[in-house]
Write a protein that holds these residues in place. Structure first.
Motif, PDB file in Angstrom:
ATOM      1  N   ASP A 105      43.155  38.352  35.016  1.00 19.07           N
ATOM      2  CA  ASP A 105      42.857  39.563  35.787  1.00 19.07           C
ATOM      3  C   ASP A 105      43.932  39.780  36.849  1.00 19.07           C
ATOM      4  O   ASP A 105      44.952  39.083  36.871  1.00 19.07           O
ATOM      5  CB  ASP A 105      41.463  39.475  36.410  1.00 19.07           C
ATOM      6  N   LYS A 106      43.721  40.737  37.736  1.00 17.33           N
ATOM      7  CA  LYS A 106      44.727  41.065  38.758  1.00 17.33           C
ATOM      8  C   LYS A 106      45.032  39.877  39.647  1.00 17.33           C
ATOM      9  O   LYS A 106      46.183  39.651  40.033  1.00 17.33           O
ATOM     10  CB  LYS A 106      44.244  42.244  39.609  1.00 17.33           C
ATOM     11  N   GLU A 107      44.026  39.124  39.988  1.00 20.35           N
ATOM     12  CA  GLU A 107      44.211  37.966  40.867  1.00 20.35           C
ATOM     13  C   GLU A 107      45.124  36.937  40.201  1.00 20.35           C
ATOM     14  O   GLU A 107      46.057  36.412  40.818  1.00 20.35           O
ATOM     15  CB  GLU A 107      42.845  37.350  41.184  1.00 20.35           C
ATOM     16  N   CYS A 108      44.864  36.652  38.932  1.00 22.13           N
ATOM     17  CA  CYS A 108      45.703  35.698  38.189  1.00 22.13           C
ATOM     18  C   CYS A 108      47.127  36.209  38.066  1.00 22.13           C
ATOM     19  O   CYS A 108      48.099  35.460  38.243  1.00 22.13           O
ATOM     20  CB  CYS A 108      45.164  35.483  36.771  1.00 22.13           C
ATOM     21  N   ARG A 109      47.263  37.487  37.762  1.00 21.86           N
ATOM     22  CA  ARG A 109      48.581  38.069  37.554  1.00 21.86           C
ATOM     23  C   ARG A 109      49.397  38.019  38.837  1.00 21.86           C
ATOM     24  O   ARG A 109      50.611  37.780  38.805  1.00 21.86           O
ATOM     25  CB  ARG A 109      48.440  39.516  37.074  1.00 21.86           C
ATOM     26  N   ALA A 110      48.745  38.239  39.986  1.00 23.29           N
ATOM     27  CA  ALA A 110      49.459  38.215  41.259  1.00 23.29           C
ATOM     28  C   ALA A 110      50.011  36.825  41.556  1.00 23.29           C
ATOM     29  O   ALA A 110      51.166  36.669  41.982  1.00 23.29           O
ATOM     30  CB  ALA A 110      48.531  38.680  42.384  1.00 23.29           C
TER      31      ALA A 110
END
Length: 424
Positions: free
Chosen positions: A169-174
């Motif tokens: 998700d966005k958190e992982c991608r960041a």
């Protein structure tokens, strides 16, 4: 001046179109079984739609789109892929309000990308794609993958490999993005100008770069799998479990990122493992795109889909020596002898066609021998011969080409006689 087909496009001639029709028939049958409904979107859309949804750091947006300004001074783009238009239609027509969710759609049609022509890769190409929008259930991920594989299996392909990955998700991608920047930044001057630009905007694209694919820093780059949070890891495990429940074999490739910015969580590719297929083995790719509908003003509507090239599907069939049954043969070829027989022959042609009998007629005023040769080339099962005597008698000569037998048949009994012969 002699005109030729534009570079990167092709004419699909009658000797080949029937193969395409058979593929399209298989697609329709598979989508009917899975309950995916067809959607047809325009061939061109507002350029900003692709810039926002496909991603302005992708090769598609930066290098490959066919973009023009229309007479209203609006920037328009021939569609380079099918998901963005489908999501636009989903939002515009408020399909998120349909009582049955997810909304399951499929499309087939031409796409346009300005790229170097290779075997099975054209600047105008045809894609079949499917989208399931409105559900975040990992089971629908497995269903979408199953549909893609089912189409390949229905045309007889067996040498296939499914590769999957989780993009989180966005958190992982960041967190992963930060690690990639730290990894590549000290040596970014070794990479192509595009990758140097991608470093801060979207370093994940560096892993998918065709120019720098052999750089050892890509092989040693931090894996996204190491940055998956508990929720993303659990989701991926569920997808794998559902694939196993469906009896689908897969391989996990932590470097699989796909070439579009909108993917998150599940990403997958289906490849041909047939010898001699070529260097580019990918037949189909897809993944999950939660958040895409929100990007263009819609509500939360998580989705997943795929797209496959029909040209590459046909190449894979050729590599595995899988062929469709022969093109349907002609049932009846009508031979008319003399001007007196022309109108009765033409009338009979239309009567036979009205009865569902595949029929053709000589329009070149050729002699009997030449017309018989034409019937042979067309693989006609029967020949109807009408001359002056037959017109007078209200009958025709019916010849069965397989055994050469010939008999006189009254015109009123011909349709029934032919139908009996075609159903043997």
């Amino acid at each position: 001046m002699i005109f030729k087909v534009p570079r990167g496009t092709q004419d699909i001639l009658p000797s080949e179109t029937w193969k395409w029709q058979q593929v399209e028939k298989v697609i329709l049958e598979a989508c009917d079984v899975y309950r995916y409904k067809e959607i047809r979107t325009p061939i061109f859309e507002q350029t900003e739609l692709f810039q926002r949804l496909v991603g302005d750091t992708t090769d598609i947006v930066q290098k490959e789109m066919y973009t023009f300004t229309d007479k209203g001074d609006r920037s328009m783009t021939l569609r380079p892929e099918g998901t963005a238009p489908v999501v636009r239609s989903f939002v515009e027509h408020k399909m998120f309000g349909y009582p049955d969710q997810p909304v399951k759609l499929f499309y087939t049609g031409p796409m346009f990308r300005y790229e170097r022509q290779q075997a099975g890769r054209y600047r105008q190409f045809v894609q079949f794609g499917a989208e399931a929008i409105g559900s975040a259930d990992p089971a629908i991920d497995a269903e979408v993958i199953s549909l893609a594989l089912d189409v390949y299996k229905r045309v007889g392909l067996t040498k296939l490999k499914l590769v999957i990955n989780s993009l989180g998700d966005k958190e992982c991608r960041a967190a992963h993005k930060e690690a990639l920047v730290s990894h590549f930044n000290p040596h970014i001057d070794q990479f192509c100008p595009d990758c140097q630009t991608r470093l801060e905007k979207n370093p994940l694209r560096i892993l998918d770069c065709k120019v720098d694919s052999g750089n050892p820093l890509i092989a040693s780059a931090p894996s996204l799998a190491d940055y998956l949070n508990e929720e993303s890891a659990s989701y991926f495990e569920s997808v794998k479990s559902f694939l196993e429940d469906a009896g689908i074999d897969y391989e996990v490739d932590p470097n699989l990122v796909r070439g579009l910015d909108y993917y998150n969580h599940t990403a997958f590719e289906i490849m041909s493992t047939s010898e001699g297929f070529g260097a580019i083995t990918t037949l189909c790719g897809g993944g999950r795109y939660n958040g895409l509908a929100e990007e263009i003003g819609g509500p939360s509507a998580p989705g997943i889909g795929f797209a496959m090239s029909i040209e590459r599907l046909l190449l894979a069939m050729e590599a595995e020596s899988k062929i469709f049954a022969d093109e349907p043969t002609l049932d009846v070829y009508i031979i008319t002898l003399g001007e007196t027989a022309r109108r009765p022959g033409f009338k009979l042609l239309n009567e036979l066609r009205a009865a569902g009998i595949r029929t053709d007629l000589d329009y070149m005023d050729r002699k009997l021998k030449a017309q018989m040769k034409s019937a042979d080339r067309l693989q006609a099962r029967m020949v109807v011969i009408i001359g002056e005597d037959e017109v007078t008698e209200g009958a025709v000569q019916l010849k069965i080409m397989a055994d050469g037998t010939q008999e006189k048949v009254p015109v009123g009994e011909l349709v029934e006689k032919i139908i009996k012969n075609t159903t043997r």
